[in-house]
Design an enzyme around this catalytic site. Structure first.
Site, PDB file in Angstrom:
ATOM      1  N   GLY A   1      16.747  34.777 -25.492  1.00  0.00           N
ATOM      2  CA  GLY A   1      17.576  35.346 -24.325  1.00  0.00           C
ATOM      3  C   GLY A   1      18.355  34.573 -23.554  1.00  0.00           C
ATOM      4  O   GLY A   1      19.217  34.821 -23.334  1.00  0.00           O
TER       5      GLY A   1
ATOM      6  N   GLU B   1      15.087  40.737 -21.751  1.00  0.00           N
ATOM      7  CA  GLU B   1      13.571  40.809 -21.245  1.00  0.00           C
ATOM      8  C   GLU B   1      13.194  39.686 -22.090  1.00  0.00           C
ATOM      9  O   GLU B   1      12.775  39.779 -23.364  1.00  0.00           O
ATOM     10  CB  GLU B   1      13.034  42.199 -21.536  1.00  0.00           C
TER      11      GLU B   1
ATOM     12  N   CYS C   1       4.654  41.764 -24.431  1.00  0.00           N
ATOM     13  CA  CYS C   1       5.336  40.861 -23.399  1.00  0.00           C
ATOM     14  C   CYS C   1       4.556  41.050 -22.080  1.00  0.00           C
ATOM     15  O   CYS C   1       4.865  40.163 -21.086  1.00  0.00           O
ATOM     16  CB  CYS C   1       6.707  41.271 -23.193  1.00  0.00           C
TER      17      CYS C   1
END
Length: 525
Positions: free
Chosen positions: A245, A264, A299
């Site tokens: 990311g 995310e 996550c």
């Protein structure tokens, strides 16, 4: 099952000479299908189509956009068992989990269809003119949110349906009126192709412009880089590792025209167990159930747990360890995740003062992940920033704190996370009010007497948090507020009625909620 291995670019299918395959993580057997390795030329064609058809799609009546989302859901369900069987083979996930995930995928598509029809996401605001105002006349000013532009979506490995080709990012971007180009995750290309075909079929049935959706596959970073760098792409949505990311975020920021990256990137989701809850066996068992759910590949996995040191904490740790020892070894999504998990455990146990109280650090088998429970004290945690970093898999670190003051000190030291959890009584929650105040600045969701795994898709959900959990703490990737990521405001001043967008005209035939001269309502002006 007929898998062509082609890219889905608009209404075309494109095959490349370079291909890749995928293995069943549970058996190691290479699965049916050779899938095209995409490149810059595939991204170029998809981006050209998306840009060409952007205005046609964003300006469609809202009910047609909503019909499209609902038809995608119907086409996914029409894939039947073939989708579940292929996804099971590619991910090692059980059928029941994937049935639930398919339901979540189709459910959020239908939910966004409701949001689109209802229309308040446009956030229409009207301030009517006051021509005789002194000392200066007040102009007629009207504002609404419009679609941001063609959007790149990166499929996630751990949610092959709900955060992949037709997942929440795609659903919210399409709901906002943005064409979508998906970079399929190389761990489940067959499932990606099947869902991509469902979206393509829905687009044809609903007479959508061709460029509304494309799927480009590939097992290298070339496709992703080309997507983020392409000048027609106006936003990026990503769910995955911090490394991945952050790389996309930096790439987008370095463009001549920087664009938002809604990444995310994971979290260790701190859990604070107050004194009364440390005495409850149900909290210990619930913690273990949460950290081992889905082989820990969420996550929102509870990766760090804090409580006051002493006999009660030690007993809690032992009870949790006993529960963990009863948990089976599970199949992880692919060999890369298993390797990263074990490397993360090695890093944790390499810190002096961290001990393993249950579980084995290594397992036989290409993709097996063993549940592990570790323990340390607050001083060790505060001295070693590595202990706060995510270890993606079924493990958790218990941390003994000397006092309430030290718990607050640790909370203040935390970086950004997706969630934080507090277990205790209502009275303890009042006593630890300062902890709540601290956590409000550290996370996007605070849970009381529950566990962070299991993210409800609804209007009120926030799935996000301060960096490094995400690249933009103001947004969510779950729930209907996710649509806001792909919109931007445009203001119209002193426009004649004939030239205004429908949502800003005096007549409010659609009865959408609007703010008119400071008052919210559905009436015409």
């Amino acid at each position: 099952m007929n898998l062509s291995g082609t890219h889905i670019i608009g209404f075309e299918e494109i095959k490349n000479s370079s291909t890749f395959t995928v293995r069943n993580p549970a058996t190691g057997v290479v699965l049916e299908g050779e899938f095209s390795n995409g490149g810059a030329e595939d991204v170029e064609r998809a981006a050209q189509l998306a840009e060409r058809d952007f205005d046609a799609y964003r300006n469609m009546p809202l009910n047609k956009r909503a019909d499209f989302l609902e038809t995608i859901a119907e086409e996914i369900l029409a894939l039947g068992e073939a989708l579940l069987e292929r996804t099971m083979a590619e991910t090692g996930l059980p059928q029941a989990r994937l049935q639930g995930e398919r339901g979540r995928t189709t459910g959020q598509l239908k939910l966004f269809a409701q949001v689109v029809r209802e229309g308040s996401f446009i956030d229409a605001r009207i301030d009517t003119a006051i021509p005789d105002r002194q000392p200066l006349p007040k102009p007629d000013v009207r504002l609404m949110q419009i679609s941001l532009g063609p959007t790149a979506v990166f499929g996630a490995s751990n949610f092959p349906l709900a955060f992949s080709v037709a997942g929440g990012d795609t659903a919210s971007a399409l709901a906002a009126g943005c064409p979508v180009i998906v970079k399929g995750h190389p761990a489940h290309p067959g499932a990606s192709e099947l869902v991509g075909r469902a979206i393509q079929s829905a687009a044809k049935k609903c007479n959508m412009p061709e460029g509304v959706f494309s799927l480009v596959q590939g097992n290298s970073i070339e496709v992703g880089q080309a997507l983020v760098k392409h000048p027609f792409i106006k936003a990026v949505a990503f769910t995955g590792s911090f490394r991945g990311g952050k790389a996309l975020f930096d790439l987008a920021a370095a463009r001549p025209e920087p664009i938002p990256v809604y990444a995310e990137m994971g979290s260790t989701n701190p859990v604070f167990i107050l004194p009364s809850a440390l005495k409850k066996e149900s909290v210990a068992s619930g913690l273990v159930d949460s950290l081992t759910l889905g082989v820990g590949q969420f996550c929102t996995n509870p990766g760090i747990v804090f409580g006051l040191q002493g006999e009660t904490f030690d007993k809690f740790s032992n009870v949790a360890a006993d529960f963990l020892k009863q948990k089976p070894v599970g199949t992880m999504l692919h060999a890369g995740i298993k390797s990263a998990y074990e490397a993360g455990l090695d890093a944790l146990t390499g810190v002096t003062g961290v001990e393993v109280i249950a579980g084995d650090l290594k397992t036989d088998g290409a993709c097996l992940g063993n549940p592990v429970l570790l323990k340390t004290n607050a001083q060790t945690f505060l001295k070693n920033a590595r202990l706060e970093e995510e270890v993606f898999g079924p493990s958790s670190l218990l941390i003994a704190c000397e006092s309430k003051e030290q718990i607050l000190e640790i909370a203040k030291s935390l970086t950004g996370h997706l969630t934080a959890t507090i277990h205790g009584t209502k009275e303890e929650l009042v006593e630890y009010q300062e902890l709540i105040t601290i956590l409000e600045r550290k996370v996007g969701r605070i849970i009381f007497n529950g566990f962070p795994t299991g993210v409800e898709v609804c209007h009120s959900m926030n799935h996000g948090g301060p960096f490094p959990a995400t690249t933009d703490s103001r947004t969510t990737s779950v729930g209907t507020a996710a649509i806001k990521r792909f919109l931007r405001p445009v203001c119209y001043q002193n426009f004649p009625q004939e030239a205004l967008p429908k949502a800003l005209k005096n007549e409010n035939d659609a009865k959408i909620w609007r703010l008119v001269d400071g008052n919210i309502g559905q009436a015409s002006v």
